[in-house]
Scaffold this active site. Structure first.
Site, mmCIF file in Angstrom:
data_model
loop_
_atom_site.group_PDB
_atom_site.id
_atom_site.type_symbol
_atom_site.label_atom_id
_atom_site.label_comp_id
_atom_site.label_asym_id
_atom_site.label_seq_id
_atom_site.Cartn_x
_atom_site.Cartn_y
_atom_site.Cartn_z
ATOM 1 C CB CYS A 266 -0.951 -0.006 1.180
ATOM 2 S SG CYS A 266 -0.195 -0.332 2.784
ATOM 3 C CE1 TYR A 267 1.965 4.361 4.967
ATOM 4 C CE2 TYR A 267 2.593 2.182 5.738
ATOM 5 C CZ TYR A 267 2.020 3.420 5.982
ATOM 6 O OH TYR A 267 1.516 3.718 7.223
#
Length: 337
Positions: free
Chosen positions: A151-152
């Site tokens: 996600c990051y």
């Protein structure tokens, strides 16, 4: 064409979001859900949202039992556990979208450094396609196995990679300051994510040790062709979902803010899920969607990019279905718009 789909490890938040998307996908039939629990719970007991929507039990099935019922599986297992079973699915001829970290990195030594222990499928990880279509679309349509991005890394990579490739920012000295909702920590109860611990609090975690840092550096290095060095600091914000990434870079060309934004607009002009904005993105603007909103600013001697995604959708399950659509030749936006 109906694709029979299974989800490995169907109790978590990413599996929940996958199911929400897949039940409205016109070319999908969900036929298998697995769990390591022994009591064979009904889906509605784990995810009440699916009461009278999907009549399936979560089963403690092995790869052979799942392979008999599926054409494709989404892996929502923890790292190492995923790579220990995925080879069996591939040998059975299934396609796999893996949401764990097991196939994201292309260097087994880096995996060992950050995740500990030897990789269970080290040779395959070196050649597995990384499923961030906006930057690495080539080959996904023909792939049998795709590594879904973290996600990051999704928010940071989409915002910075075009500026690096265009030579507008330096690859060294990049700072990625990111804030995530609590769902990013998963559904398993942990002290730091209990409501009394995280509500009305804001804290950094994993400073210098978060496992997404080598993934971010790999993405930016591969896409730009220049060795990237990133200081990545994640923070926990008392909200359910969303990631806001503010990245700071040193300019490598004298370009105006308008020119930098034009480069991003040109790069993503034909990408259905990236929106380059002149205003400032917010997590509320992308919540529940597969969009990544990006903007860029010139502030003193720095170039700033800001991106917002829903960590559970564009940062996980939505991206997985985006990859699935490409692998099967469906319109990339199917069930996502």
């Amino acid at each position: 064409m109906t694709v029979r789909v299974g989800i490995l490890g169907a109790t978590g938040y990413t599996a929940l979001e996958l199911l929400k998307i897949l039940v409205r996908h016109p070319e999908v039939e969900v036929t298998a859900l697995t769990t390591r629990q022994e009591d064979r719970p009904h889906l509605s007991a784990i995810h009440p949202q699916f009461h009278k929507v999907l009549d399936l039990h979560l089963e403690n099935w092995g790869p052979q039992e799942v392979a008999e019922r599926c054409d494709c599986v989404f892996g929502c297992l923890p790292h190492a556990a995923s790579a220990s079973v995925i080879p069996e699915f591939l040998e059975a001829g299934l396609k796999v979208v893996d949401l764990s970290a097991d196939y994201r990195l292309n260097d087994p030594a880096v995996y060992t450094q950050w995740y500990g222990g030897d990789h269970p499928d080290a040779e395959r990880m070196k050649t597995t396609l990384y499923g961030l279509p906006e930057l690495f679309r080539e080959g996904i349509a023909e792939a049998q196995l795709v590594a879904n991005p973290g996600c990051y890394p999704t928010g940071v990579s989409l915002a910075l990679a075009p500026l690096l490739k265009g030579g507008f920012i330096r690859p060294d000295g990049i700072i990625a300051d990111c804030k995530s909702g609590v769902s990013g920590a998963g559904r398993t109860p942990k002290l730091g994510t209990l409501y009394p611990e995280c509500n009305e609090s804001f804290s950094a975690y994993g400073v210098g040790t978060h496992r997404h840092m080598p993934e971010i550096e790999q993405n930016l290095t591969v896409y730009s062709g220049k060795q990237a060095s990133v200081i990545f600091t994640p923070h926990l914000v008392p909200m359910d979902r969303g990631i806001l990434s503010t990245c700071y870079a040193l300019p490598d060309q004298d370009a105006s803010e308008k020119e930098l934004r034009s480069l991003l607009e040109e790069t993503y002009a034909n990408e259905p899920f990236v929106r380059v904005r002149s205003d400032l993105p917010a997590t509320k603007h992308v919540s529940g969607t597969n969009f990544c909103d990006i903007t860029v600013r010139r502030v003193k001697d720095r170039v700033l990019t800001i991106s917002a995604i829903d960590n559970l959708i564009k940062g996980a399950s939505g991206a997985a279905v985006q990859n699935f659509n490409l692998m099967y030749g469906f319109a990339e936006t199917t069930a996502l718009l």
